[in-house]
Design a protein around this motif. Structure first.
Motif, short mmCIF file in Angstrom:
data_model
loop_
_atom_site.label_atom_id
_atom_site.label_comp_id
_atom_site.label_asym_id
_atom_site.label_seq_id
_atom_site.Cartn_x
_atom_site.Cartn_y
_atom_site.Cartn_z
N LEU A 12 -77.04 -13.89 15.35
CA LEU A 12 -77.00 -15.35 15.35
C LEU A 12 -76.01 -15.89 14.31
O LEU A 12 -75.34 -16.90 14.55
CB LEU A 12 -78.39 -15.91 15.09
CG LEU A 12 -79.45 -15.63 16.17
CD1 LEU A 12 -80.82 -16.13 15.72
CD2 LEU A 12 -79.06 -16.24 17.51
N THR B 156 -78.14 -16.62 26.58
CA THR B 156 -79.32 -17.21 25.94
C THR B 156 -80.52 -16.28 25.83
O THR B 156 -81.55 -16.70 25.29
CB THR B 156 -79.76 -18.47 26.70
OG1 THR B 156 -80.27 -18.09 27.99
CG2 THR B 156 -78.63 -19.46 26.86
N LEU C 201 -81.04 -20.82 22.64
CA LEU C 201 -79.63 -20.43 22.56
C LEU C 201 -78.75 -21.17 23.56
O LEU C 201 -77.56 -20.86 23.65
CB LEU C 201 -79.49 -18.92 22.77
CG LEU C 201 -79.78 -18.05 21.55
CD1 LEU C 201 -79.72 -16.57 21.91
CD2 LEU C 201 -78.81 -18.36 20.42
N LEU D 163 -72.32 -16.15 15.64
CA LEU D 163 -71.95 -17.02 16.75
C LEU D 163 -71.02 -18.12 16.27
O LEU D 163 -71.17 -18.65 15.17
CB LEU D 163 -73.21 -17.63 17.38
CG LEU D 163 -74.15 -16.65 18.08
CD1 LEU D 163 -75.41 -17.36 18.55
CD2 LEU D 163 -73.46 -15.97 19.26
N SER D 164 -70.05 -18.45 17.11
CA SER D 164 -69.11 -19.51 16.75
C SER D 164 -69.80 -20.86 16.65
O SER D 164 -69.43 -21.71 15.84
CB SER D 164 -67.99 -19.57 17.79
OG SER D 164 -67.28 -18.36 17.83
N ASN D 165 -70.79 -21.03 17.49
CA ASN D 165 -71.59 -22.27 17.46
C ASN D 165 -72.97 -21.93 17.99
O ASN D 165 -73.10 -21.15 18.93
CB ASN D 165 -70.95 -23.35 18.32
CG ASN D 165 -71.72 -24.66 18.25
OD1 ASN D 165 -71.92 -25.21 17.18
ND2 ASN D 165 -72.17 -25.14 19.40
N SER D 166 -74.01 -22.48 17.37
CA SER D 166 -75.36 -22.17 17.83
C SER D 166 -76.35 -23.17 17.28
O SER D 166 -76.25 -23.57 16.11
CB SER D 166 -75.76 -20.76 17.39
OG SER D 166 -77.09 -20.48 17.80
N PRO D 167 -77.35 -23.57 18.08
CA PRO D 167 -78.42 -24.44 17.58
C PRO D 167 -79.34 -23.71 16.60
O PRO D 167 -80.05 -24.35 15.84
CB PRO D 167 -79.18 -24.82 18.86
CG PRO D 167 -78.34 -24.38 20.00
CD PRO D 167 -77.48 -23.27 19.52
N ASN E 62 -73.34 -19.49 29.62
CA ASN E 62 -74.21 -19.39 28.46
C ASN E 62 -74.68 -17.94 28.29
O ASN E 62 -74.69 -17.16 29.24
CB ASN E 62 -75.44 -20.29 28.64
CG ASN E 62 -75.12 -21.75 28.46
OD1 ASN E 62 -74.93 -22.21 27.34
ND2 ASN E 62 -75.05 -22.49 29.56
N SER F 288 -75.00 -22.22 22.79
CA SER F 288 -74.39 -21.38 21.76
C SER F 288 -73.09 -20.78 22.30
O SER F 288 -72.91 -20.63 23.50
CB SER F 288 -75.33 -20.26 21.32
OG SER F 288 -75.61 -19.38 22.40
N ARG G 40 -79.71 -20.21 13.85
CA ARG G 40 -78.94 -19.24 13.09
C ARG G 40 -79.79 -18.10 12.52
O ARG G 40 -79.26 -17.23 11.83
CB ARG G 40 -78.23 -19.94 11.92
CG ARG G 40 -77.10 -20.86 12.35
CD ARG G 40 -75.94 -20.05 12.93
NE ARG G 40 -74.79 -20.88 13.27
CZ ARG G 40 -73.67 -20.42 13.78
NH1 ARG G 40 -73.54 -19.12 14.03
NH2 ARG G 40 -72.68 -21.23 14.08
#
Length: 506
Positions: free
Chosen positions: A364, A112, A118, A367-371, A110, A121, A373
Motif C-alpha cells: 500500500l 482492488t 482500494l 501505490l502512486s495513489n490510494s485511499p 482498478n 488506487s 496506506r
C-alpha cells in the motif's frame, strides 16, 4: 463493471458464418486460436468481442468478472496489425487474458482485491507477470472476481465473495461452492468467458477453485513467477499461476510468466534455477506417465458425499495410469499430517498474520495513489463503510488479529521453522524414501501440504459427482518439479479427457 461497445454475439457469429468463417469459440484453446489467426478465419478483435459479449451475458449470473478493460479492443487491434506486418510474438499473441483482481495493472483498470477500500488506487507499474504477458502480446481483458483480500479478512465470508464483485457462482451447479480465492478466474475459464486466466495462491487458492470448476490450475513453485505488484498475503507462500481449460494452455501461459524480476529479486532469483532450458511446453508428452512413480495419499480420497461414485472414478483413473506406464505406490501417509492441516498447530496461522500486515503495508505504501496506506487504514475504511463491505455479517476478525502483530519475532520465527521441519519430515521425506516423482491427491485440503513448503501442484479435472459438481485430481511434488508434474498431468488429461462444458444447473 465498465461497459464497452462491440458487435453483439449473435450478430458476430452470423457475420462469421456469412463470410465462411467457422471458428468454434466454445472451448477454444490457445493452439486452435493461433491456427485460426494464422489462416485468417479469426482476428484478435473478433475473439475479444466474443469474450466481452460472453462476459456481458453470463456475468450477471456467475459474478466471475469485476470489470472489463476499456482498452481491450484497442489492444486486440494492435495484435492484429502486428500479425499483418509479420511480427509474431508467440502463443499468447492476441489472446485475451483475465487477471485476478489482486494482480496490478498500470492502466484504466482498478486493482482492488475485491474491496472498495482500494477502488481508485493507482499502481506504480504493472505487476511483474503482467509485464511479461504484455511482452508476449496478450490482451488484458479485465479483472476477475475473487474472495475479498484473498479470503484473509473474515472467517465467516464465503470463499468466493467480494464486496465489489459479489458472490461468485459455480457454472456447473449454481448453488455449489466454486471455492476461492481465485474463484472468478476459475469460473470464467470454465464458462468460456476467457481461455486464459491468472490466479494466485497462498494456500489452496488455485488448486481448490480449479478442482471445483473442472479446469486446470498450476500452482508454481514459490518464486518461479514474480509476485511484484500483487496484493500480498505472504511473500513466503504467495505464488501466481495460470487457470485454463487444458494442461497445454496452462503450460503455455506458465512459459510466458516465469522468470527473474528485479522487483521480486530474492525469490525469483532463487527459483530461476528450476526453469528448464527451452521452457515447459516440451514436457507436454502423451506418454508422460511412463516410468513415473506416483504416491497415492489416501487420506485425501475420503469423501463424505458421493463416496462410492468418486471412489470408483478414481480407481478407474489409477488403472488408466498403470496402463500408461506409471507405477502407483498406494496407501502412503505424510508424517504429522493432522498437524500440517491444522493452521493453529502447524505455525501457519501465526506466521501468516504477521507476514500479511508487513507485506500489505509495504504494498500500500508503494501505490502512486490510494485511499488507504496501511492495514489500519483498511480496517478503518471497513468500519466506515459497513453496508458496502457487509461488516455486520462478515466482520474482519483476521484483519484485527493481523493488526495486533508486531513483526517477525521469536514466535513467528519459531512457527516458520516448524513449518519447514514439517515439510522436510513430511512430504520431502516421503518422496525421497519412496523414490517418488509425484504424489497424487484429491480434494483441495492437500493444498496446505504444498503451501507451507512452497511446493508446486497441478489440478486436472477428474470427474463429476452425482450432483453434477466437478472434482479434480492434483499432482504435487517438490520444488522445481514442474517438468515431471506437467508430463503426468498432460498424459492423464489426454488419456481420460474428462472435462466437459458447464451446464449451469440450478
Amino acid at each position: 463493471m465498465a461497459r464497452m461497445c462491440f458487435v453483439p454475439l449473435p450478430l458476430l457469429l452470423l457475420l462469421l458464418a456469412i463470410s465462411g468463417h467457422a471458428f468454434d469459440f466454445q472451448e477454444a484453446t490457445i493452439d486452435s486460436i493461433q491456427l485460426a489467426f494464422e489462416d485468417g478465419t479469426l482476428t484478435s478483435r473478433q475473439l475479444t468481442e466474443f469474450y466481452l459479449e460472453r462476459i456481458s451475458s453470463l456475468n450477471p449470473l456467475l459474478h466471475a468478472v469485476i470489470e472489463v478493460n476499456p482498452d481491450a479492443l484497442r489492444q486486440a487491434d494492435v495484435a492484429d496489425r502486428e500479425r499483418r506486418t509479420t511480427r509474431r510474438r508467440g502463443g499468447l499473441h492476441g489472446i485475451p487474458v483475465l487477471l485476478k483482481d489482486n494482480i496490478a495493472t498500470r492502466d484504466r483498470l482498478n486493482t482492488t482485491a475485491g474491496s472498495f477500500a482500494l477502488l481508485g488506487s493507482v499502481a506504480p507499474r504493472d505487476a511483474g507477470v503482467v509485464r511479461r504477458l504484455r511482452r508476449a502480446g496478450a490482451v488484458v481483458l479485465g479483472k476477475a472476481n475473487m474472495a475479498e483480500w484473498a479470503d484473509f479478512r473474515s472467517l465467516s465470508a464465503p470463499s468466493s465473495w467480494s464486496a465489489r464483485g459479489g458472490q461468485g457462482r459455480n457454472p456447473y451447479v449454481l448453488g455449489a461452492d466454486p471455492c476461492g480465492s481465485s474463484s472468478g478466474s476459475a469460473i470464467a475459464a470454465a464458462a468460456n468467458m476467457a481461455a486464459v486466466t491468472l490466479g494466485t495462491e497462498t494456500d489452496g487458492s488455485i488448486i481448490c477453485p480449479s478442482d471445483k470448476n473442472s479446469v486446470v490450475g498450476i500452482k508454481p513453485t514459490v518464486g518461479l513467477t514474480s509476485r511484484a505488484g500483487v496484493v500480498p498475503v505472504s511473500p513466503r507462500q504467495d505464488t501466481v499461476g495460470p487457470i485454463c481449460r487444458t494442461v497445454s494452455d496452462a503450460v503455455q501461459v506458465l512459459d510466458a510468466i516465469v522468470g527473474f524480476d528485479e522487483q521480486d529479486s530474492a525469490a525469483t532469483k532463487a527459483a530461476s534455477k528450476y526453469i528448464p532450458h527451452g521452457g515447459y511446453k516440451q514436457f507436454l508428452k502423451v506418454d508422460g506417465l511412463k516410468g513415473k512413480r506416483i504416491g497415492i495419499l489416501r487420506a485425501f480420497f475420503n469423501y463424505s458425499s458421493d463416496g462410492a461414485t468418486k471412489t470408483r472414478v478414481f480407481e478407474e483413473h489409477f488403472n488408466t495410469m498403470r496402463r500408461n506406464g506409471a507405477t502407483l505406490i498406494d496407501n502412503l501417509e505424510i508424517a504429522n499430517l493432522s498437524t500440517i492441516l491444522d493452521v493453529s498447530q502447524s505455525g501457519e496461522q501465526v506466521a501468516l498474520l504477521a507476514e500479511f500486515k508487513l507485506a500489505l503495508n509495504s504494498y500500500l505504501s508503494q501505490l502512486s495513489n490510494s485511499p488507504v496506506r496501511s492495514l489500519a487504514d483498511v480496517i478503518a475504511f471497513n468500519n466506515e463503510h459497513t453496508a458496502e463491505e457487509r461488516m455486520e455479517e462478515f466482520g474482519q476478525i483476521i484483519f484485527l488479529a493481523a493488526q495486533n502483530t508486531t513483526g517477525i519475532g521469536p514466535a513467528e520465527r519459531s512457527a516458520i521453522a516448524k513449518m519447514s521441519e514439517l515439510s522436510m519430515e513430511g512430504l520431502e521425506k516421503l518422496m525421497m524414501e519412496n523414490k517418488l516423482d509425484a504424489v497424487m491427491t484429491a480434494k483441495s485440503g492437500a493444498a496446505t501440504v504444498l503451501a507451507i513448503g512452497g511446493y508446486p501442484g497441478i489440478s486436472v479435472p477428474a470427474g463429476y459427482g452425482e450432483d453434477g459438481v466437478p472434482f479434480g485430481i492434483c499432482f504435487g511434488g517438490l520444488k522445481g518439479s514442474e517438468p515431471n508434474l506437467i508430463e503426468m498431468a498432460y498424459a492423464f488429461e489426454q488419456a481420460t479427457m474428462v472435462r466437459k462444458p458447464p451446464s449451469f444447473k440450478q
